[in-house]
Write an enzyme that holds these catalytic residues in place. Sequence first.
Site, PDB file in Angstrom:
ATOM      1  N   LYS A 168       3.396 -15.480   2.163  1.00 20.71           N
ATOM      2  CA  LYS A 168       3.283 -16.157   0.866  1.00 20.71           C
ATOM      3  C   LYS A 168       4.716 -16.476   0.440  1.00 20.71           C
ATOM      4  CE  LYS A 168       0.854 -17.594  -2.679  1.00 20.71           C
ATOM      5  NZ  LYS A 168      -0.031 -18.778  -2.585  1.00 20.71           N
ATOM      6  N   ASP A 223      -3.207 -18.137   1.462  1.00 22.73           N
ATOM      7  CA  ASP A 223      -4.344 -18.799   0.805  1.00 22.73           C
ATOM      8  C   ASP A 223      -4.949 -19.868   1.713  1.00 22.73           C
ATOM      9  OD1 ASP A 223      -1.801 -19.753   0.350  1.00 22.73           O
ATOM     10  OD2 ASP A 223      -2.196 -20.526  -1.654  1.00 22.73           O
ATOM     11  N   TYR A 243       0.823  -1.213   0.000  1.00 17.40           N
ATOM     12  CA  TYR A 243       0.000   0.000   0.000  1.00 17.40           C
ATOM     13  C   TYR A 243       0.860   1.267   0.000  1.00 17.40           C
ATOM     14  CZ  TYR A 243      -4.016  -3.019   1.080  1.00 17.40           C
ATOM     15  OH  TYR A 243      -4.988  -3.985   1.048  1.00 17.40           O
ATOM     16  N   ASP A 264     -11.126  -8.515   7.504  1.00 17.60           N
ATOM     17  CA  ASP A 264     -12.506  -8.392   7.021  1.00 17.60           C
ATOM     18  C   ASP A 264     -13.167  -9.766   6.979  1.00 17.60           C
ATOM     19  OD1 ASP A 264     -12.477  -5.665   6.770  1.00 17.60           O
ATOM     20  OD2 ASP A 264     -13.288  -5.670   4.732  1.00 17.60           O
ATOM     21  N   ASP A 267      -5.310  -6.706   5.967  1.00 15.42           N
ATOM     22  CA  ASP A 267      -6.502  -5.970   5.543  1.00 15.42           C
ATOM     23  C   ASP A 267      -7.593  -6.964   5.122  1.00 15.42           C
ATOM     24  OD1 ASP A 267      -8.181  -3.994   4.660  1.00 15.42           O
ATOM     25  OD2 ASP A 267      -7.031  -3.472   2.885  1.00 15.42           O
TER      26      ASP A 267
END
Length: 353
Positions: free
Chosen positions: A188, A220, A141, A248, A244
Amino acid sequence: MKAKIAVLAGDGIGIEVTAAAVQVLEKVASKYNHEFSFEEGLIGGIAIDTTGTALPDETIAMCEGTQAILLGAVGGYKWDNPSAKVRPEQGLLKIRKHFDLFANLRPVKTYPALAGFTPLRPDLLEGVDMLFIRELTGGIYFGDRGEQGDGDHAFDTENYSVAEVQRVAQVAFTAAQGRRKKVTSVDKANVLATYRLWRKTVTALHDDYADVQLDHILVDAMTMYLMTRPASFDVIVASNMFGDILTDEASVLAGSLGMLPSASINGSSMGLYEPCHGSAPDIAGQGKANPIGSILSAAMLLRYSLNLSYEAEVVERAVDSALDAGARTADIAPRGAGFVSTTELTQTIIDAL
Ligand code: NAD
């Protein structure tokens, strides 16, 4: 104790839920003989309309003179234009960067009273009590980005230093020591170089926290495990983007986005506290907003910035007791049942205090 608290209500339901949290803090102050003073500042859409920028310098200067920041939410239909030069969420990124709030803490727990509000089987929800630590000021980001060619290529860059990973992992290990002593680091590492560095750094730091169990899980797989075995997690540490997305996903476990608090901290006692939800323009100004995420954020403010853990716990228990008594805003009320307004639920929580 005396404390000065900045209040940045922002837009939409940010205004309603922040007012609720301030009322709760005022009640805590009067009950336990503290002196809290509140200073209001502009952020988000309202700041754009008033000053042309999403986070005016006056707001930053005001916050600098306080011990903690209580934030509502920013954004709304009026400013929903992703290609606009000035956008409400720029205020959030700027304030996080300004105060170097590199760790975002998001507790997620299930409430037995709300088990029917999640899409998961009740047996999977038993004992869910996890704390996400999301890296907040680095990663993709904030990396280099742009468009190339005739606009037919675009790129974003994921970039982490050892120091950035170390400081957020330290927050995770320390938090785990005060909880069930388990850290799950999400990465990852099988594909991306950034996450090989992430895993190597977290593993090396683990030597200093021998009493904490450390697991590494690929992002994942983590998206599945959060749904298939959520109760097995204690502290979860993740990069800015993965955190992030995963927070959620995990929010559905609590029954409503309106239930979830967050704290963003920087290693000193200064912190920013806000509910996880946005400004919910669809219900703004109607008295329908669930104030619990904001009230529990105020509890985190008491704990992390003012070192008032007892008072924080009292607020958390008052929320539990209001829910047990059946006080529910529309988002957490059983289908066909009545519901209360933002101010009514807030008053029930204050009475329970
Ligand atoms: P949102 O979180 O505002 O709303 C999602 C859904 O959840 C809506 O149906 C809303 O009514 C409901 N909801 C959210 N909080 C609730 C509460 N406390 N009580 C009851 N229901 C609640 O997300 P969105 O709709 O994607 O975004 C709306 C605006 O908020 C956008 O402008 C977005 O950019 C902004 N936003 C801001 C933040 C922030 O300030 N930190 C975070 C996310 C989104």
